[in-house]
Write a protein that holds these residues in place. Sequence first.
Motif, PDB file in Angstrom:
ATOM      1  N   ARG A 158       1.043  -1.263  -0.083  1.00 21.36           N
ATOM      2  CA  ARG A 158      -0.016  -0.015   0.056  1.00 21.36           C
ATOM      3  C   ARG A 158       0.891   1.138  -0.026  1.00 21.36           C
ATOM      4  NH1 ARG A 158      -3.098  -0.353   5.416  1.00 21.36           N
ATOM      5  NH2 ARG A 158      -0.971  -1.416   5.804  1.00 21.36           N
ATOM      6  N   ALA A 159       0.478   2.156  -0.344  1.00 23.21           N
ATOM      7  CA  ALA A 159       1.051   3.648  -0.498  1.00 23.21           C
ATOM      8  C   ALA A 159       0.202   4.856  -0.157  1.00 23.21           C
ATOM      9  CB  ALA A 159       1.879   3.765  -1.872  1.00 23.21           C
ATOM     10  N   ALA A 160       0.746   5.976   0.066  1.00 27.38           N
ATOM     11  CA  ALA A 160       0.127   7.104   0.250  1.00 27.38           C
ATOM     12  C   ALA A 160       1.029   8.226   0.152  1.00 27.38           C
ATOM     13  CB  ALA A 160      -0.506   7.167   1.751  1.00 27.38           C
ATOM     14  N   GLY A 161       0.309   9.592  -0.305  1.00 34.98           N
ATOM     15  CA  GLY A 161       1.102  10.781  -0.143  1.00 34.98           C
ATOM     16  C   GLY A 161       0.076  11.695   0.001  1.00 34.98           C
ATOM     17  N   ILE A 162       0.666  12.823   1.107  1.00 34.92           N
ATOM     18  CA  ILE A 162      -0.357  13.816   1.526  1.00 34.92           C
ATOM     19  C   ILE A 162       0.543  15.277   1.473  1.00 34.92           C
ATOM     20  CG2 ILE A 162      -1.467  12.216   2.994  1.00 34.92           C
ATOM     21  CD1 ILE A 162      -0.188  13.853   5.459  1.00 34.92           C
ATOM     22  N   ALA A 163       0.039  16.408   1.798  1.00 38.27           N
ATOM     23  CA  ALA A 163       0.689  17.512   1.993  1.00 38.27           C
ATOM     24  C   ALA A 163       0.597  17.626   3.462  1.00 38.27           C
ATOM     25  CB  ALA A 163      -0.123  18.530   1.264  1.00 38.27           C
ATOM     26  N   ALA A 164       1.919  17.704   4.258  1.00 39.54           N
ATOM     27  CA  ALA A 164       2.213  17.928   5.574  1.00 39.54           C
ATOM     28  C   ALA A 164       2.534  19.347   5.814  1.00 39.54           C
ATOM     29  CB  ALA A 164       2.893  16.730   5.889  1.00 39.54           C
ATOM     30  N   GLY A 165       2.849  19.956   4.901  1.00 31.43           N
ATOM     31  CA  GLY A 165       3.245  21.552   5.344  1.00 31.43           C
ATOM     32  C   GLY A 165       5.031  21.360   5.287  1.00 31.43           C
ATOM     33  N   LEU A 166       5.416  20.633   4.729  1.00 34.95           N
ATOM     34  CA  LEU A 166       6.944  20.580   4.487  1.00 34.95           C
ATOM     35  C   LEU A 166       7.347  21.477   3.410  1.00 34.95           C
ATOM     36  CD1 LEU A 166       7.527  16.904   5.045  1.00 34.95           C
ATOM     37  CD2 LEU A 166       8.269  18.449   6.469  1.00 34.95           C
ATOM     38  N   LYS A 167       6.814  21.791   2.326  1.00 36.78           N
ATOM     39  CA  LYS A 167       6.878  22.591   1.385  1.00 36.78           C
ATOM     40  C   LYS A 167       6.363  23.893   1.279  1.00 36.78           C
ATOM     41  CE  LYS A 167       7.474  19.066  -2.438  1.00 36.78           C
ATOM     42  NZ  LYS A 167       6.995  18.652  -3.593  1.00 36.78           N
ATOM     43  N   PRO A 168       6.799  25.119   1.224  1.00 37.84           N
ATOM     44  CA  PRO A 168       6.118  26.471   1.424  1.00 37.84           C
ATOM     45  C   PRO A 168       4.927  26.495   0.429  1.00 37.84           C
ATOM     46  CG  PRO A 168       8.566  26.692   1.391  1.00 37.84           C
ATOM     47  CD  PRO A 168       8.135  25.058   0.813  1.00 37.84           C
ATOM     48  N   SER A 169       5.166  25.556  -0.456  1.00 40.98           N
ATOM     49  CA  SER A 169       4.066  25.810  -1.580  1.00 40.98           C
ATOM     50  C   SER A 169       2.700  25.154  -1.232  1.00 40.98           C
ATOM     51  CB  SER A 169       4.423  25.285  -2.885  1.00 40.98           C
ATOM     52  OG  SER A 169       4.728  23.832  -2.669  1.00 40.98           O
ATOM     53  N   GLY A 170       2.952  24.323  -0.319  1.00 41.63           N
ATOM     54  CA  GLY A 170       1.370  23.644   0.046  1.00 41.63           C
ATOM     55  C   GLY A 170       1.124  22.396  -0.597  1.00 41.63           C
ATOM     56  N   ALA A 171       2.097  22.113  -1.577  1.00 42.80           N
ATOM     57  CA  ALA A 171       2.041  20.809  -2.463  1.00 42.80           C
ATOM     58  C   ALA A 171       2.296  19.526  -1.683  1.00 42.80           C
ATOM     59  CB  ALA A 171       3.077  20.951  -3.680  1.00 42.80           C
ATOM     60  N   PRO A 172       2.002  18.281  -2.109  1.00 45.50           N
ATOM     61  CA  PRO A 172       2.153  17.189  -1.483  1.00 45.50           C
ATOM     62  C   PRO A 172       3.787  16.990  -1.234  1.00 45.50           C
ATOM     63  CG  PRO A 172       0.620  16.895  -3.201  1.00 45.50           C
ATOM     64  CD  PRO A 172       0.903  18.181  -3.334  1.00 45.50           C
ATOM     65  N   ASP A 173       4.082  16.539  -0.034  1.00 42.46           N
ATOM     66  CA  ASP A 173       5.254  16.622   0.307  1.00 42.46           C
ATOM     67  C   ASP A 173       5.755  15.461   1.354  1.00 42.46           C
ATOM     68  OD1 ASP A 173       4.288  17.431   2.704  1.00 42.46           O
ATOM     69  OD2 ASP A 173       4.704  19.635   2.429  1.00 42.46           O
ATOM     70  N   LEU A 174       4.919  14.422   1.594  1.00 47.64           N
ATOM     71  CA  LEU A 174       5.376  13.531   2.371  1.00 47.64           C
ATOM     72  C   LEU A 174       4.542  12.016   1.839  1.00 47.64           C
ATOM     73  CD1 LEU A 174       6.637  12.854   5.205  1.00 47.64           C
ATOM     74  CD2 LEU A 174       4.461  12.829   6.317  1.00 47.64           C
ATOM     75  N   ALA A 175       5.487  10.989   1.909  1.00 48.32           N
ATOM     76  CA  ALA A 175       4.955   9.731   1.123  1.00 48.32           C
ATOM     77  C   ALA A 175       5.289   8.659   1.947  1.00 48.32           C
ATOM     78  CB  ALA A 175       5.665   9.581  -0.191  1.00 48.32           C
ATOM     79  N   PRO A 219      17.268  21.627   7.837  1.00 51.21           N
ATOM     80  CA  PRO A 219      16.728  20.440   8.621  1.00 51.21           C
ATOM     81  C   PRO A 219      15.344  20.287   8.297  1.00 51.21           C
ATOM     82  CG  PRO A 219      17.085  22.439   9.826  1.00 51.21           C
ATOM     83  CD  PRO A 219      17.625  22.770   8.569  1.00 51.21           C
ATOM     84  N   LEU A 220      14.927  19.042   8.768  1.00 48.12           N
ATOM     85  CA  LEU A 220      13.655  18.614   8.580  1.00 48.12           C
ATOM     86  C   LEU A 220      12.610  19.374   9.291  1.00 48.12           C
ATOM     87  CD1 LEU A 220      13.895  14.752   8.843  1.00 48.12           C
ATOM     88  CD2 LEU A 220      13.631  16.229   6.612  1.00 48.12           C
ATOM     89  N   ASN A 221      11.603  20.010   8.977  1.00 47.48           N
ATOM     90  CA  ASN A 221      10.605  20.466   9.661  1.00 47.48           C
ATOM     91  C   ASN A 221       9.914  19.595  10.448  1.00 47.48           C
ATOM     92  OD1 ASN A 221       8.373  21.728  10.747  1.00 47.48           O
ATOM     93  ND2 ASN A 221       7.664  22.866   8.870  1.00 47.48           N
ATOM     94  N   MET A 222      10.613  19.130  11.664  1.00 47.01           N
ATOM     95  CA  MET A 222       9.927  17.838  12.298  1.00 47.01           C
ATOM     96  C   MET A 222       8.596  18.174  12.929  1.00 47.01           C
ATOM     97  SD  MET A 222      12.099  15.464  11.944  1.00 47.01           S
ATOM     98  CE  MET A 222      11.374  14.469  13.357  1.00 47.01           C
ATOM     99  N   ALA A 223       8.113  19.269  13.392  1.00 47.66           N
ATOM    100  CA  ALA A 223       6.903  19.358  13.621  1.00 47.66           C
ATOM    101  C   ALA A 223       5.909  19.031  12.760  1.00 47.66           C
ATOM    102  CB  ALA A 223       6.773  21.054  14.185  1.00 47.66           C
TER     103      ALA A 223
END
Length: 413
Positions: free
Chosen positions: A18-35, A123-127
Motif C-alpha cells: 500500500r502507499a500514500a502521499g499527502i501535503a504535510a506542510g513541509l513545502k512552502p507551496s503547500g504541495a504534497p510532500d510526504l509519502a 533541517p527537517l521540519n519535524m513538527a
Amino acid sequence: MADWRVIEGGVTAPKGFRAAGIAAGLKPSGAPDLALIVSDTAAIAAGVFTTSQVRAACVDYCQQHLEARAAAQAILVNAGQANACTGPQGWQDAVTSAETLAQTLGIAVESVLVASTGVIGQPLNMAALTAGIPPLVAALSGTGSDAAAQAIVTTDLVPKSIALELEMDDRPVRVGGIAKGSGMIHPNMATLLAFVTCDATVSPPLWQAMLRRAADRSFNQITVDGDTSTNDSLLALANGQSRAVAITEPGPAADRLEAMLTAVCAHLAKAIARDGEGATCLLEVTATGAPDDAAARLVARTIAGSALTKAAIFGRDPNWGRIAAAAGRAGVPFELKNLRVQLGNFVLMEQGQPLPFDRAAASAYLKQASAGEYLKTDTVTIHVAIGSGPGQGTAWGCDLSYDYVRINAEYTT
C-alpha cells in the motif's frame, strides 16, 4: 523478446503493498510532500546509494540499517528539506522520523527506511513531519502509488511510475516503481530517489546483487547536469506475496526477474532524463564495439553528459565533432579509424572520416524531436561504434537549454 507486460498500479501493483502521499506542510507551496510505502508483511530489502562524501542523514541511516538487517516493511519519504549537511541533529531527526512511523504503524523501528529530498542544508521540519504521519498512515491504500509519486517530486514537471508483470509457476509476479529527479542528476550510484516493490520471494544477497546490476544499467546511465545529489537512494522491497517458488540462486528464474527489475529501473531512469530541468528532448546514446559492456556504457555516458553535445542538440545543430570528441575522452582506448557516428538515421562519420550528409534534414530531425509529445516521440538517438568488440551500452540524457540556468539560478531565491 520481453515476456512481461505493463500494468497499472506503480508500487502498489505487487501484491501486499500500500502507499500514500499527502501535503504535510513541509513545502512552502503547500504541495504534497510526504509519502509512504508499506508492505503488509516483512520484506527483503536492498539499496544502492550515492557515493558522494557529502551525504544526507537518511542515506547513512538506510545504509547502516541494510548492512545490519536486509529487511524492512515501510519506506517514509519527505520532500521539501534534504536533511543533508545538518549535523548530529539531522541524524537524530532521521531516527525520530523512523521511530514515529514505527509507533504509528505498530511495527519495529528496524522495519522502517527513510529518504529525503529538497534543499541541502535545511533541517527537517519535524513538527510538520511528525504531525503528518498519522494522517499519512490513515491514507494508505492499495491504489495510493500515484499519490506517493506526486508527494516526492521537487522541480520535476511530472511524477514517474511504472509496473510490470510476468508469469512464474503459473502465478503473476510483479515489480513496480516510482521515482523523482529532474536536476542534480549524474550517475554516481544511482542518482535521484527511486523506490521499487516486488512480490517475489528472493534471497537477500541475490536481491541486492540484482538491484546493483539493474542500477548500473539504468540509473547509473543517466545524466542531466553532471551534478550528483547528496541524497541519492534506490530502495527495493520484495515481500514474497505472489507465492511463486522462491528464487534463492542464479538461474533462469532469477534472470527473468532481474530483467523485469532492470526494465522498471530503465523506464524510471529515462523518465528522469527526459524531465531534466529545462529539457526539450530525451537523448539516447548507444555505444557498440567496445571491449566489454562496462566500457561501452562509459562511452555512452560520457557523450550523454557532454555539455557541448547537449547544447548543440538544443540548438538543433548536428555538430558530430562534439560527439566524436566526447567519445575520445571517455577513457576507453580505440583507434580513430574505427569510429562511426550516427545521429538518428544520418551517418555522419565512418571509419574515422567525415561523410557528406544533409545538414538541413539532420537539423530538422532534431527540431522534430524537440516538438514531440512528452515521453513519446521526443527522443534524439545517437549511435557510436568504436571497434568490433562485443561490448555495448546505452545511456540517457537531455539537451541543455537556457531554462536550465534560469531554474537553478532561482532555486532557493
